[in-house]
Design an enzyme around this catalytic site. Structure first.
Site, PDB file in Angstrom:
ATOM      1  N   GLY A 174       0.845  -1.200   0.000  1.00 14.83           N
ATOM      2  CA  GLY A 174       0.000   0.000   0.000  1.00 14.83           C
ATOM      3  C   GLY A 174       0.876   1.244   0.000  1.00 14.83           C
ATOM      4  O   GLY A 174       0.508   2.289   0.542  1.00 14.83           O
ATOM      5  N   GLY A 180      -0.142   4.996  -1.169  1.00 12.38           N
ATOM      6  CA  GLY A 180      -1.205   5.711  -0.469  1.00 12.38           C
ATOM      7  C   GLY A 180      -0.700   6.881   0.361  1.00 12.38           C
ATOM      8  O   GLY A 180       0.486   7.221   0.330  1.00 12.38           O
ATOM      9  N   GLN A 181      -1.625   7.490   1.117  1.00  8.94           N
ATOM     10  CA  GLN A 181      -1.292   8.713   1.859  1.00  8.94           C
ATOM     11  C   GLN A 181      -0.133   8.484   2.835  1.00  8.94           C
ATOM     12  O   GLN A 181       0.800   9.272   2.903  1.00  8.94           O
ATOM     13  CB  GLN A 181      -2.527   9.221   2.625  1.00  8.94           C
ATOM     14  CG  GLN A 181      -2.308  10.603   3.212  1.00  8.94           C
ATOM     15  CD  GLN A 181      -3.342  11.006   4.266  1.00  8.94           C
ATOM     16  OE1 GLN A 181      -4.175  10.209   4.681  1.00  8.94           O
ATOM     17  NE2 GLN A 181      -3.269  12.242   4.705  1.00  8.94           N
ATOM     18  N   ASP A 229       2.178  -1.948  -4.366  1.00 14.55           N
ATOM     19  CA  ASP A 229       0.794  -1.464  -4.354  1.00 14.55           C
ATOM     20  C   ASP A 229       0.048  -2.116  -5.491  1.00 14.55           C
ATOM     21  O   ASP A 229       0.654  -2.647  -6.422  1.00 14.55           O
ATOM     22  CB  ASP A 229       0.753   0.079  -4.499  1.00 14.55           C
ATOM     23  CG  ASP A 229      -0.513   0.686  -3.898  1.00 14.55           C
ATOM     24  OD1 ASP A 229      -1.606   0.463  -4.459  1.00 14.55           O
ATOM     25  OD2 ASP A 229      -0.415   1.367  -2.865  1.00 14.55           O
ATOM     26  N   ARG A 289      -2.096  -0.196  -7.221  1.00 17.47           N
ATOM     27  CA  ARG A 289      -2.057   0.837  -8.269  1.00 17.47           C
ATOM     28  C   ARG A 289      -0.610   1.158  -8.627  1.00 17.47           C
ATOM     29  O   ARG A 289       0.330   0.637  -8.016  1.00 17.47           O
ATOM     30  CB  ARG A 289      -2.829   2.089  -7.847  1.00 17.47           C
ATOM     31  CG  ARG A 289      -2.440   2.705  -6.528  1.00 17.47           C
ATOM     32  CD  ARG A 289      -3.182   4.041  -6.325  1.00 17.47           C
ATOM     33  NE  ARG A 289      -3.404   4.324  -4.922  1.00 17.47           N
ATOM     34  CZ  ARG A 289      -3.549   5.549  -4.429  1.00 17.47           C
ATOM     35  NH1 ARG A 289      -3.515   6.597  -5.208  1.00 17.47           N
ATOM     36  NH2 ARG A 289      -3.748   5.726  -3.138  1.00 17.47           N
ATOM     37  N   ASP A 323      -0.983  -7.493  -5.421  1.00 18.73           N
ATOM     38  CA  ASP A 323      -2.306  -7.503  -4.803  1.00 18.73           C
ATOM     39  C   ASP A 323      -2.191  -8.317  -3.519  1.00 18.73           C
ATOM     40  O   ASP A 323      -1.980  -9.532  -3.558  1.00 18.73           O
ATOM     41  CB  ASP A 323      -3.323  -8.147  -5.760  1.00 18.73           C
ATOM     42  CG  ASP A 323      -4.731  -8.167  -5.170  1.00 18.73           C
ATOM     43  OD1 ASP A 323      -4.896  -7.776  -3.998  1.00 18.73           O
ATOM     44  OD2 ASP A 323      -5.652  -8.585  -5.885  1.00 18.73           O
ATOM     45  N   TYR A 372     -15.540  -0.170   8.972  1.00 22.16           N
ATOM     46  CA  TYR A 372     -14.096   0.092   9.078  1.00 22.16           C
ATOM     47  C   TYR A 372     -13.623  -0.124  10.523  1.00 22.16           C
ATOM     48  O   TYR A 372     -12.629  -0.821  10.770  1.00 22.16           O
ATOM     49  CB  TYR A 372     -13.849   1.536   8.632  1.00 22.16           C
ATOM     50  CG  TYR A 372     -12.425   2.028   8.750  1.00 22.16           C
ATOM     51  CD1 TYR A 372     -11.412   1.518   7.954  1.00 22.16           C
ATOM     52  CD2 TYR A 372     -12.109   3.060   9.640  1.00 22.16           C
ATOM     53  CE1 TYR A 372     -10.117   2.009   8.046  1.00 22.16           C
ATOM     54  CE2 TYR A 372     -10.822   3.559   9.736  1.00 22.16           C
ATOM     55  CZ  TYR A 372      -9.827   3.024   8.933  1.00 22.16           C
ATOM     56  OH  TYR A 372      -8.551   3.519   9.028  1.00 22.16           O
ATOM     57  N   LYS A 404     -11.093  -2.929  12.037  1.00 24.35           N
ATOM     58  CA  LYS A 404      -9.862  -2.570  12.751  1.00 24.35           C
ATOM     59  C   LYS A 404      -9.820  -3.236  14.125  1.00 24.35           C
ATOM     60  O   LYS A 404      -8.771  -3.710  14.571  1.00 24.35           O
ATOM     61  CB  LYS A 404      -9.745  -1.053  12.890  1.00 24.35           C
ATOM     62  CG  LYS A 404      -9.427  -0.323  11.589  1.00 24.35           C
ATOM     63  CD  LYS A 404      -8.056  -0.709  11.045  1.00 24.35           C
ATOM     64  CE  LYS A 404      -7.672   0.084   9.812  1.00 24.35           C
ATOM     65  NZ  LYS A 404      -6.443  -0.392   9.184  1.00 24.35           N
TER      66      LYS A 404
HETATM   67  N1  LIG Z   1      -4.949   8.299   6.635  1.00 26.73           N
HETATM   68  C1  LIG Z   1      -5.514   8.311   7.827  1.00 26.73           C
HETATM   69  O1  LIG Z   1      -5.979   9.364   8.304  1.00 26.73           O
HETATM   70  C2  LIG Z   1      -5.574   7.033   8.631  1.00 26.73           C
HETATM   71  C3  LIG Z   1      -6.084   7.086   9.941  1.00 26.73           C
HETATM   72  C4  LIG Z   1      -6.165   5.911  10.672  1.00 26.73           C
HETATM   73  C5  LIG Z   1      -5.692   4.715  10.141  1.00 26.73           C
HETATM   74  N2  LIG Z   1      -5.200   4.686   8.873  1.00 26.73           N
HETATM   75  C6  LIG Z   1      -4.755   3.379   8.337  1.00 26.73           C
HETATM   76  O2  LIG Z   1      -3.461   3.489   7.765  1.00 26.73           O
HETATM   77  C7  LIG Z   1      -3.346   2.604   6.639  1.00 26.73           C
HETATM   78  C8  LIG Z   1      -2.938   3.399   5.392  1.00 26.73           C
HETATM   79  O3  LIG Z   1      -3.884   4.426   5.172  1.00 26.73           O
HETATM   80  P1  LIG Z   1      -3.755   5.484   3.997  1.00 26.73           P
HETATM   81  O4  LIG Z   1      -4.439   6.702   4.470  1.00 26.73           O
HETATM   82  O5  LIG Z   1      -2.355   5.565   3.519  1.00 26.73           O
HETATM   83  O6  LIG Z   1      -4.695   4.792   2.909  1.00 26.73           O
HETATM   84  P2  LIG Z   1      -4.712   5.037   1.320  1.00 26.73           P
HETATM   85  O7  LIG Z   1      -6.062   4.646   0.849  1.00 26.73           O
HETATM   86  O8  LIG Z   1      -4.193   6.389   0.988  1.00 26.73           O
HETATM   87  O9  LIG Z   1      -3.650   3.971   0.824  1.00 26.73           O
HETATM   88  C9  LIG Z   1      -3.895   2.596   0.794  1.00 26.73           C
HETATM   89  C10 LIG Z   1      -3.129   2.009  -0.374  1.00 26.73           C
HETATM   90  O10 LIG Z   1      -3.401   0.597  -0.411  1.00 26.73           O
HETATM   91  C11 LIG Z   1      -3.507   0.219  -1.766  1.00 26.73           C
HETATM   92  N3  LIG Z   1      -4.278  -1.022  -1.899  1.00 26.73           N
HETATM   93  C12 LIG Z   1      -5.626  -1.168  -1.840  1.00 26.73           C
HETATM   94  N4  LIG Z   1      -5.954  -2.439  -2.062  1.00 26.73           N
HETATM   95  C13 LIG Z   1      -4.805  -3.124  -2.264  1.00 26.73           C
HETATM   96  C14 LIG Z   1      -4.512  -4.481  -2.545  1.00 26.73           C
HETATM   97  N5  LIG Z   1      -5.477  -5.398  -2.674  1.00 26.73           N
HETATM   98  N6  LIG Z   1      -3.212  -4.833  -2.684  1.00 26.73           N
HETATM   99  C15 LIG Z   1      -2.216  -3.914  -2.557  1.00 26.73           C
HETATM  100  N7  LIG Z   1      -2.449  -2.606  -2.296  1.00 26.73           N
HETATM  101  C16 LIG Z   1      -3.732  -2.223  -2.156  1.00 26.73           C
HETATM  102  C17 LIG Z   1      -4.195   1.386  -2.446  1.00 26.73           C
HETATM  103  O11 LIG Z   1      -3.962   1.373  -3.852  1.00 26.73           O
HETATM  104  C18 LIG Z   1      -3.567   2.576  -1.739  1.00 26.73           C
HETATM  105  O12 LIG Z   1      -2.448   3.079  -2.441  1.00 26.73           O
HETATM  106  C19 LIG Z   1      -4.713   1.919   6.522  1.00 26.73           C
HETATM  107  O13 LIG Z   1      -4.690   0.707   7.219  1.00 26.73           O
HETATM  108  C20 LIG Z   1      -5.645   2.872   7.223  1.00 26.73           C
HETATM  109  O14 LIG Z   1      -6.775   2.215   7.726  1.00 26.73           O
HETATM  110  C21 LIG Z   1      -5.141   5.815   8.111  1.00 26.73           C
END
Ligand SMILES: NC(=O)c1ccc[n+]([C@@H]2O[C@H](COP(=O)([O-])OP(=O)(O)OC[C@H]3O[C@@H](n4cnc5c(N)ncnc54)[C@H](O)[C@@H]3O)[C@@H](O)[C@H]2O)c1
Length: 314
Positions: A10, A13-14, A36, A38, A54, A144, A148
């Site tokens: 992942g 992602g953010q 990732d 994507r 994946d 969600y 978690k």
């Molecule tokens: N951003 C927040 O504010 C926040 C807050 C609490 C917890 N979290 C947790 O932190 C983690 C990361 O969050 P984020 O904000 O970076 O999420 P995000 O959605 O920005 O990134 C997630 C990434 O996972 C990838 N992904 C999705 N399905 C996939 C698969 N089957 N195989 C491989 N990759 C896959 C997506 O393409 C994406 O790039 C998550 O577990 C989220 O629940 C985030």
């Protein structure tokens, strides 16, 4: 000492982008494999290895772990709170199965460590609203949050039963300028800075007095790395640690932006995300993280606003 080789799942992602870059600084570019579903995020291009993967395909994941000689996994793939409410079955499936796949492979390949983030979304309407403690009533009301909370206990189970050194943080809403947020209820606190700079106004999908726990990305990355680098005896909580930095409402973040951009204005049009926000605590007690591995946040709202605006403009 064993040389660590880390797989970030992942990574586009953010959190993934910034965590991958931070881990590459510590462990060396070649020792942190980004992956990732994507395409590779442009900020990662040229900074180290990338594989398309994946996490739901356990066999392929297992092959990559063996082929790349992986010793640690950071699992960040998930469906977040707001997107999860639109597709509960998909959120449950991805959030649970990805974790079980990683924990099983960690057990089988005797990986040294696993990181998996939880969220303040584990807390529900019956949890204390203020200074919400580590251990309290936990009755999540979003898919969600349910995923978690279940995930936290899978982590605890794999640690106790199979000795998998898996560690976790309950992140609050995360605010960053490098990569876009992925469909959470706290995304407004990122969008507001972008819109303030672009059009000097923002329509918020939460009410003006909705207080939520938040954290600036540099603090979140540091918390993650400090937790993962702490010696194992210091980690007393094997479900997931509360961590906190600041709490604010849309009205307060708007006021902090107005100190830099006086013409900025905010309006409110609450949508389905208001209900999700209402179910969460307004502030979090993180005394266990402070006591066990020394967690201390650096950024408050005004320091974050100054840094966000400066970086978004440069
Ligand atoms: N951003 C927040 O504010 C926040 C807050 C609490 C917890 N979290 C947790 O932190 C983690 C990361 O969050 P984020 O904000 O970076 O999420 P995000 O959605 O920005 O990134 C997630 C990434 O996972 C990838 N992904 C999705 N399905 C996939 C698969 N089957 N195989 C491989 N990759 C896959 C997506 O393409 C994406 O790039 C998550 O577990 C989220 O629940 C985030």
């Amino acid at each position: 000492m064993q040389k660590e080789k880390i797989l970030v799942i992942g990574a586009s992602g953010q959190i993934g982008v910034e965590l991958t870059l931070a881990l590459r600084k510590i462990y060396g570019n070649g020792n942190v494999v980004a992956s990732d579903l994507r395409e590779e995020n442009s900020l990662l291009t040229g900074t180290g290895p990338y594989v398309s993967l994946d996490v739901m395909n356990k066999e392929m994941l297992h092959v990559q772990v063996i082929r790349q000689g992986i010793t640690q996994i950071y699992l960040l793939a998930a469906i977040l709170s707001a997107t999860g409410e639109k597709n509960p079955a998909l959120a449950w499936n991805l959030n649970m199965q990805s974790l079980l796949n990683v924990l099983d492979i960690a057990k089988e390949e005797k990986l040294t460590k696993v990181y998996w983030p939880s969220s303040i979304a584990v807390f529900g309407p019956t949890s204390p609203k203020l200074d919400c403690p580590q251990k309290t009533i936990i009755e999540p009301s979003t898919v969600y949050g349910i995923s978690k909370y279940a995930g936290e206990f899978w982590c605890n189970y794999y640690f106790n039963k199979f000795g998998v050194d898996v560690r976790s943080l309950r992140y609050p809403g995360l605010i960053s300028y490098k990569s876009a947020p992925g469909g959470g209820t706290t995304d407004y606190a990122v969008e507001i800075y972008l819109e303030a700079l672009e059009c000097k106004k923002y329509e918020c999908f939460l009410k003006e007095d909705t207080y939520l726990p938040m954290m600036y990305m540099p603090d979140a990355i540091r918390a993650t790395i400090e937790l993962m680098e702490a010696s194992s005896e210091k980690i007393n909580i094997r479900t997931s640690y509360n961590v906190s930095a600041m709490s604010f409402s849309p009205k307060e973040i708007a006021a902090s932006i107005q100190e830099h951009i006086p013409a900025f204005s905010i309006s409110y049009a609450p949508d389905y995300r208001q209900q999700i926000a209402n179910s969460w605590p307004q502030s979090i007690n993180d005394s266990e993280a402070a006591a066990d591995w020394g967690w201390k946040p650096e950024y408050n709202l005004s320091k974050m606003t100054a840094d966000m605006l400066q970086n978004l403009q440069s």
